[in-house]
Design an enzyme around this catalytic site. Structure first.
Site, PDB file in Angstrom:
ATOM      1  N   ASP A 100     -37.876  16.883 -46.321  1.00 55.13           N
ATOM      2  CA  ASP A 100     -38.664  17.984 -46.839  1.00 55.13           C
ATOM      3  C   ASP A 100     -40.114  17.508 -46.757  1.00 55.13           C
ATOM      4  OD1 ASP A 100     -39.448  20.262 -48.237  1.00 55.13           O
ATOM      5  OD2 ASP A 100     -39.348  19.187 -50.139  1.00 55.13           O
ATOM      6  N   ASP A 140     -36.783  17.165 -52.579  1.00 50.93           N
ATOM      7  CA  ASP A 140     -37.035  17.065 -54.017  1.00 50.93           C
ATOM      8  C   ASP A 140     -36.993  18.411 -54.730  1.00 50.93           C
ATOM      9  OD1 ASP A 140     -39.374  18.103 -52.947  1.00 50.93           O
ATOM     10  OD2 ASP A 140     -40.597  17.231 -54.539  1.00 50.93           O
TER      11      ASP A 140
END
Lengths: 722, 51
Positions: free
Chosen positions: A444, A618
């Site tokens: 990410d 996250d």
């Protein structure tokens, strides 16, 4: 620090627990204590506070238990005292789940103690019998007496210590499967039965000591596995306790009450200060601010909210204080759609067959067939049923999966301890096995490739020093970053904070402002990621902030590629920033504007093509992908849902733990396979010896403990730094 | 040979005492904080200081 500062002001009464005897108690997590000096300082200072009866610090778990004299005790004063000493602390609720887990651990340790006692004392009677085997003087009557002694001591110990295995074997048989505990159970019970019958019939082969020491060795493996799980779950709970301790609820008279997230009800009025995260899905009652939805969507551009706007749980409040009304409970907040993705992923992951179970699937039928053939074959060639049965039991004993039972847990606990020291938390042994198989890594962007919080781009010391007194007085995240850059120093006087605008105050007798461009008096359309500073009527200074890449990203990506892994970026952010970050990191393949469903779909697509994907993410928008991926890692700053969906959690500013975790997982896999290979070799030698009747109780005892020792020593190699 | 009839139960008794002692230490929470116990030995107790 935001949480700590606010906790001092708010009421922490929610965390006080009534104690059976004496006053109420409070549990605090103090992550920074390291040494005996810290410990005695904290205990002395906290005990000296009024109303505090006792304070005891657990240095292993970094927890402080405070007992108050009466209900009038003030938890806020304790937290304030700790903050003054330089140890930020967070209240937490140990929870009932961990207590139950602990009880299981104690039962295992007790079984281990009983097995150890049984093994030693049975062996004491076995030694004279073994001496008799080598022609020393030992009359048949004495031998039978010794066998009775060892049976009376060994059998009850074996039954008690074997209970965990018997239960597990029974459960697995009921589910019509055979796990490793089935041959253990069959082996132990059959051994005990044969040994008793031999003792009664006056034979010379009694394997009581083998049965107990076998269980002793197996229980070590079982207990190691339990330790791994227990430590991971308590460390994970600590991380989360640090992250989102409470919501600040407004009482009927607008007083501030800190309440654990789980206790916030729909309809409660909440206060959200700048720098705090929205605790539950809620609507704005008053105030105006901007929210950073970075953890939710991956977008870095803040969203303005005002009266009536809906705030989703997990968003970060950037500028003004907000009053909110809660619309949902913590469990129901914002995550409903994503929770479904997580569930689907968890199901696919539970189909993963662990190494030890794969080995058991081959091992169990083979060993049982060999033992049965030994019995039938021995009988057929004229050994007599009694001798044939003893040989079959000898086969079961020498091949009993001691080494196999220790092979994997011993490797995994040393591997995870090594990673734990490097700041990586491994949640389960299966996670390490999956991580070793990974061939594609997806990152990410926000919070993974980047740090996830703004950093000052132009840190010239003189302007920073000039603005610092005002920055220290502000609670705005950007101002706090500025203050952190400047370090400790004086505070501005007469500070007034204008929500959503900035702060004004007096520095050295001159009025100064710190905040948005228009607020300070600059006529430009100021971006969200900059603040301006200026004394009245003087030149204004601009401070620009950006979410910067983690310092070692490029190196990490390069070393992943050097290991033959392919790397990709999936982000919910706009194409521009994603392309920039990917280019800086040296990653050619990237996709921007991904929804949580897009991310999960991309992982599905890859796994259908046979790839084993490691997802590092996250945000809540990553939770589905994390759960679906073959293995998943999350930084310690991730949201609760993401940390729960991930197998490994790493802390710190560097991304290197990702490479390190893969390295250790691979070496752990190699060690485990070596151990299996050794166990197979050992069985290939021991089984024929047992079939030919060359194994007596003495040989069995030596072979069994010897093979376990070799396997354990090999496992310890994983812990060594190369 | 009769000495065996005395020594064997005696040694078992010793073993059982060891198991009981271990069980007690487990119950009493002596393994809750190994790092803290190791550090506490270094902490000077103000009351114990020789006058």
């Amino acid at each position: 620090m935001a949480l700590i500062g606010d906790a001092v002001r708010a009421d922490l009464g929610a965390f006080l627990k009534a104690h059976k005897e004496g006053g109420p108690t409070l549990d605090l997590l103090v992550p920074d204590v390291r040494c005996a000096g810290c410990m005695s300082k904290i205990e002395r200072e906290v005990s000296a506070l009024p109303d505090v009866a006792a304070a005891r610090l657990n240095l292993t778990q970094k927890r402080l238990a405070v007992t108050f004299r009466s209900d009038a005790g003030d938890p806020g004063a304790v937290v304030a005292a700790l903050t003054r000493l330089g140890y930020p602390a967070t209240p937490f609720d140990p929870g009932a789940a961990r207590e139950a887990h602990d009880r299981e651990g104690r039962q295992l340790v007790l079984a281990l103690a009983v097995a150890g006692f049984g093994a030693m004392n049975t062996m004491m009677f076995s030694v004279p019998i073994w001496a008799g085997l080598f022609g020393q003087e030992l009359g048949p009557a004495t031998r039978t007496l010794m066998m009775w002694f060892s049976g009376i001591v060994g059998a009850p110990c074996a039954i008690y210590a074997g209970l965990p295995f018997f239960r597990s074997a029974w459960r697995s048989l009921k589910a019509r499967r055979a796990n490793m505990d089935v041959p253990i159970t069959v082996g132990v019970l059959l051994t005990l039965a044969i040994s008793f019958s031999e003792t009664i019939l006056g034979g010379r082969d009694a394997y009581f000591d083998a049965a107990v020491s076998l269980l002793f060795l197996l229980l070590i493996g079982r207990w190691l596995e339990h330790r791994l799980r227990a430590r991971a779950s308590s460390a994970a709970a600590d991380l989360l306790a640090l992250q989102a301790p409470t919501a600040t609820v407004l009482g009927p008279d607008d007083e501030l009450i800190a309440r654990p997230l789980a206790d916030v009800q729909p309809g409660d009025r909440l206060l959200l200060r700048p720098g705090e995260r929205v605790p539950v899905d809620s609507r704005v009652l008053s105030g105006a601010s901007e929210l950073d939805n970075g953890l939710l969507t991956g977008e870095t551009v803040p969203v303005a909210v005002r009266l009536g706007s809906v705030c989703r749980a997990g968003a970060l409040n950037l500028s003004g204080a907000l009053r909110l009304v809660a619309m949902a409970r913590s469990e129901d907040s914002a995550v409903a759609a994503i929770a479904r993705l997580v569930e689907a992923g968890a199901q696919s992951r539970s189909r993963y067959v662990r190494l030890a179970d794969k080995a058991a699937a081959i091992y169990v039928p083979v060993v049982h067939t060999v033992a049965l053939l030994t019995f039938l074959g021995g009988w057929a060639v004229g050994l007599g049923p009694r001798e044939a049965l003893i040989r079959a039991v000898a086969v079961l004993i020498v091949t009993c999966p001691c080494a196999l039972g220790l092979a994997v847990p011993a490797v995994q606990i040393t591997a995870s301890s090594r990673l734990f020291r490097r700041g990586v938390l491994v949640k389960s042994g299966a996670a390490l096995e999956r991580l070793a198989e990974v061939d594609h890594v997806i990152f990410d962007k926000t919070g993974v490739l980047t740090l996830g919080y703004p950093r000052l781009l132009n840190p010239m010391s003189s302007p920073v020093k000039m603005a610092a007194p005002l920055a220290r007085a502000s609670s705005h995240p950007l101002a706090r970053t500025l203050a952190a850059e400047a370090g400790a120093g004086p505070l501005a006087d007469d500070v007034v904070e204008f929500p959503g605008q900035g702060v004004e105050g007096t520095i050295g007798g001159r009025r100064a402002r710190l905040g948005r461009a228009q607020f300070v008096g600059v006529d430009t359309a100021g971006a969200q990621t900059e603040i301006w500073f200026g004394f009245e009527g003087e030149t204004k200074i601009r401070f620009r902030f950006a979410d910067t890449l983690r310092p070692d990203v490029a190196g990490v990506v390069a070393s992943l590629m050097a290991r033959g892994l392919t790397v990709e970026v999936l982000s919910g952010d706009l194409a521009g920033p994603v392309a920039h970050a990917a280019e800086m990191a040296g990653i050619a393949e990237w996709r921007a504007g991904c929804t949580p469903q897009d991310k999960a779909a991309r992982i599905d697509e890859l796994s259908r093509a046979g790839r084993k994907v490691l997802m590092v993410g996250d945000g809540l928008n990553d939770a589905g992908a994390l759960a679906k991926a073959h293995a998943a890692m999350a930084p310690g700053t991730a949201l609760e849902a993401s940390q729960n969906a991930a197998d490994l959690v790493f802390s710190g500013e560097r991304l290197a733990p990702v490479v390190e975790a893969i390295e250790v997982a691979e070496s752990a896999r190699r060690r485990a396979l070596e151990n299996f290979g050794f166990a197979a070799l050992y069985n290939a030698l021991a089984a024929p010896a047992a079939i030919l009747g060359l194994v007596n109780p003495f040989v069995a005892a030596i072979a069994m403990s010897g093979s376990s020792l070799v396997v354990t020593l090999n496992a310890l190699r994983t812990g060594l730094r190369r | 040979m009769n000495i065996v009839m005395f020594l064997a139960p005696f040694s078992l008794g010793l073993g059982l005492i060891a198991v009981a002692a271990f069980w007690w230490s487990l119950k009493a929470g002596q393994y809750e904080d190994p790092a803290g116990d190791a550090a506490r030995i270094l902490v000077e107790d103000p009351e114990d200081r020789p006058g």
